[in-house]
Motif scaffolding. Sequence first.
Motif, PDB file in Angstrom:
ATOM      1  N   LEU A 188       0.769  -1.181  -0.240  1.00 21.93           N
ATOM      2  CA  LEU A 188      -0.044   0.367  -0.087  1.00 21.93           C
ATOM      3  C   LEU A 188       1.325   1.597   0.049  1.00 21.93           C
ATOM      4  N   PRO A 189       0.617   2.314  -1.089  1.00 27.03           N
ATOM      5  CA  PRO A 189       1.133   3.610  -0.730  1.00 27.03           C
ATOM      6  C   PRO A 189       0.877   4.179   0.534  1.00 27.03           C
ATOM      7  N   THR A 190       2.115   5.650   0.415  1.00 23.39           N
ATOM      8  CA  THR A 190       2.284   5.890   1.789  1.00 23.39           C
ATOM      9  C   THR A 190       2.071   7.416   1.063  1.00 23.39           C
ATOM     10  N   ILE A 191       0.260   8.273   1.691  1.00 22.56           N
ATOM     11  CA  ILE A 191       0.148   9.445   0.655  1.00 22.56           C
ATOM     12  C   ILE A 191       0.142  10.819   2.012  1.00 22.56           C
ATOM     13  N   THR A 192       0.441  12.001   1.328  1.00 21.46           N
ATOM     14  CA  THR A 192       0.666  12.831   2.248  1.00 21.46           C
ATOM     15  C   THR A 192      -0.827  13.034   3.245  1.00 21.46           C
ATOM     16  N   ALA A 193      -0.597  13.254   4.710  1.00 24.30           N
ATOM     17  CA  ALA A 193      -1.986  13.387   5.222  1.00 24.30           C
ATOM     18  C   ALA A 193      -2.258  14.989   5.532  1.00 24.30           C
ATOM     19  N   ASP A 194      -2.333  15.617   4.339  1.00 24.99           N
ATOM     20  CA  ASP A 194      -3.248  17.076   4.175  1.00 24.99           C
ATOM     21  C   ASP A 194      -4.559  17.499   3.995  1.00 24.99           C
ATOM     22  N   GLY A 195      -4.925  16.482   4.720  1.00 26.91           N
ATOM     23  CA  GLY A 195      -7.560  16.480   4.158  1.00 26.91           C
ATOM     24  C   GLY A 195      -7.678  16.489   3.606  1.00 26.91           C
ATOM     25  N   ILE A 196      -6.789  16.668   1.772  1.00 27.15           N
ATOM     26  CA  ILE A 196      -7.393  16.813   0.506  1.00 27.15           C
ATOM     27  C   ILE A 196      -7.402  15.469   0.420  1.00 27.15           C
ATOM     28  N   TYR A 197      -8.619  14.950  -0.205  1.00 23.91           N
ATOM     29  CA  TYR A 197      -8.820  13.901  -0.919  1.00 23.91           C
ATOM     30  C   TYR A 197      -8.995  14.220  -2.916  1.00 23.91           C
ATOM     31  N   GLY A 198      -7.532  13.938  -2.886  1.00 23.64           N
ATOM     32  CA  GLY A 198      -6.697  13.863  -4.205  1.00 23.64           C
ATOM     33  C   GLY A 198      -7.004  12.268  -5.218  1.00 23.64           C
ATOM     34  N   ALA A 203      -4.795   5.144  -3.527  1.00 25.53           N
ATOM     35  CA  ALA A 203      -4.044   4.486  -2.127  1.00 25.53           C
ATOM     36  C   ALA A 203      -5.687   3.614  -1.206  1.00 25.53           C
ATOM     37  N   VAL A 204      -6.994   4.033  -1.460  1.00 25.86           N
ATOM     38  CA  VAL A 204      -8.223   4.138  -0.793  1.00 25.86           C
ATOM     39  C   VAL A 204      -8.263   2.921  -1.649  1.00 25.86           C
ATOM     40  N   ARG A 205      -8.854   2.925  -2.857  1.00 22.92           N
ATOM     41  CA  ARG A 205      -8.174   1.723  -4.062  1.00 22.92           C
ATOM     42  C   ARG A 205      -8.119   0.459  -3.509  1.00 22.92           C
ATOM     43  N   GLN A 206      -6.262   0.273  -3.708  1.00 23.67           N
ATOM     44  CA  GLN A 206      -5.806  -0.616  -3.442  1.00 23.67           C
ATOM     45  C   GLN A 206      -5.916  -1.016  -1.945  1.00 23.67           C
ATOM     46  N   GLY A 210     -10.758  -6.964   0.299  1.00 23.75           N
ATOM     47  CA  GLY A 210     -12.162  -8.008  -0.074  1.00 23.75           C
ATOM     48  C   GLY A 210     -12.713  -6.434   0.192  1.00 23.75           C
ATOM     49  N   LEU A 211     -13.309  -5.525  -0.009  1.00 21.55           N
ATOM     50  CA  LEU A 211     -14.333  -4.541  -0.754  1.00 21.55           C
ATOM     51  C   LEU A 211     -13.971  -4.372  -1.779  1.00 21.55           C
ATOM     52  N   PRO A 212     -15.590  -3.284  -2.700  1.00 16.42           N
ATOM     53  CA  PRO A 212     -15.044  -3.006  -4.141  1.00 16.42           C
ATOM     54  C   PRO A 212     -14.315  -1.832  -3.854  1.00 16.42           C
ATOM     55  N   ALA A 213     -13.703  -2.310  -4.983  1.00 15.41           N
ATOM     56  CA  ALA A 213     -12.658  -1.430  -5.409  1.00 15.41           C
ATOM     57  C   ALA A 213     -12.937   0.067  -5.976  1.00 15.41           C
ATOM     58  N   THR A 214     -13.557   0.673  -5.285  1.00 18.32           N
ATOM     59  CA  THR A 214     -14.231   2.210  -5.914  1.00 18.32           C
ATOM     60  C   THR A 214     -13.605   3.182  -5.525  1.00 18.32           C
TER      61      THR A 214
END
Length: 421
Positions: A367-377, A383-386, A392-396
């Motif tokens: 899983l990738p690390t991301i910038t925790a800036d409060g902005i959903y880019g 990262a959420v999709r991965q 085991g969740l739908p990869a939306t």
Amino acid sequence: MKQIRAMQEDAGGKGTLQINVTSLADSRPIAEAQISISYTGVPEQTLERVSTDSSGQSDVLELDAPPEEWSLDPNNERQPYSEYTLDVSAPGFEPVSIAGTEILANVKAIQNVRMRPSDTGGEEEEVFVIPAHTLYGNYPPKIAEDEIKPVNESGEIVLSRVVVPEYIVVHDGSPRDTTAQNYYVKYKDYIKNVASSEIYATWPVNTIRANVLAIMSFTLNRVYTEWYRNRGYDFTITSSTAFDHKWIPERNVYDTISVIVDELFSNYLSRPNVRQPILTQYCDGRRVTCPDWMTQWGSKELGDQGLSAIEILRYFYGDDMYINTAEEISGIPSSWPGYTLEEGSSGAKVRQMQEQLNVIAEAYPALPTITADGIYGPATEDAVRQFQSVFGLPATGQVDYPTWYKISEIYVGVSRIAELT
């Protein structure tokens, strides 16, 4: 070899299996675990050998299974699933053998394996044997109880509101069996295990929903009323079908059931002016009849007819039954914001979710690390999709209700030990 050929000829269908291997000590994935797979009836003949990736997961394997129709026909007497034995080993851990992993046609089975760290090189094998599914094997029928427990007795009710617990204690036997072991089990894992043990994952989605809701309501009634603890026992519920539900240590679950439990886990069934969850009892409707309860095969027939989950439940339990939501969910850092987080969202909830994903990525390097800036880019969406793909969740790529709580669950699991140490 003759036995293997006979099993293959009997199969007629294909199911899939994915194995997830984690450490019992800290919930972290175990990479490079070695897994041998064989028919349970022919353990000396290895069918496949696979290893886990950095997320502790095997590839999705295609395996022989009986025809799907066998699990859809209430009059079928043949075993509708095939059984496999898994032997799992990894350096620094005690080996695990699971006999009886059940594979249904056209459904993905998920076998979670938790390995115990070893200081002795891992020579002592832990063995689990999965017994027959309740719709195929012979189990004692449920002993009838009142669906609503009295509330005017001293000490009968200890909770002022319905709470979804993080864990429950399962007594693996009848209540008075003092030799039976107690297991500390995550609530959602318990529900997935019971549903996979008591209905077939090939059934209609709304049938699965109705049965999951009945299982959860029954379980939360035991939690809310402290049913066993008020009788001097040290557990929440048993694995005896005569008293409660069939729960089986280390049994596999199914993707069709897992997704629905993640969607509904805070729900239960209510009647007007009754505070406690309803003790929704049921039977199979084929070997055992129960006129005032839901029957599992009857719920399957209604699902085939296109009825919704609540319509199925009301057919059996009456029109005054409705779906309620627990007031509190235990063991989470913070509750779902009440709306789906997606690209373009921003704020404290987004930042909290990003921070949790980064902690999870330390344990799951894929899983990738991301910038925790409060902005959903786009990076957060990826990262959420991965994360969804791994768990085991739908990869939306969107953080809906099930995803929010799955992130919370995995975050708590991988961070709790680190915090304690």
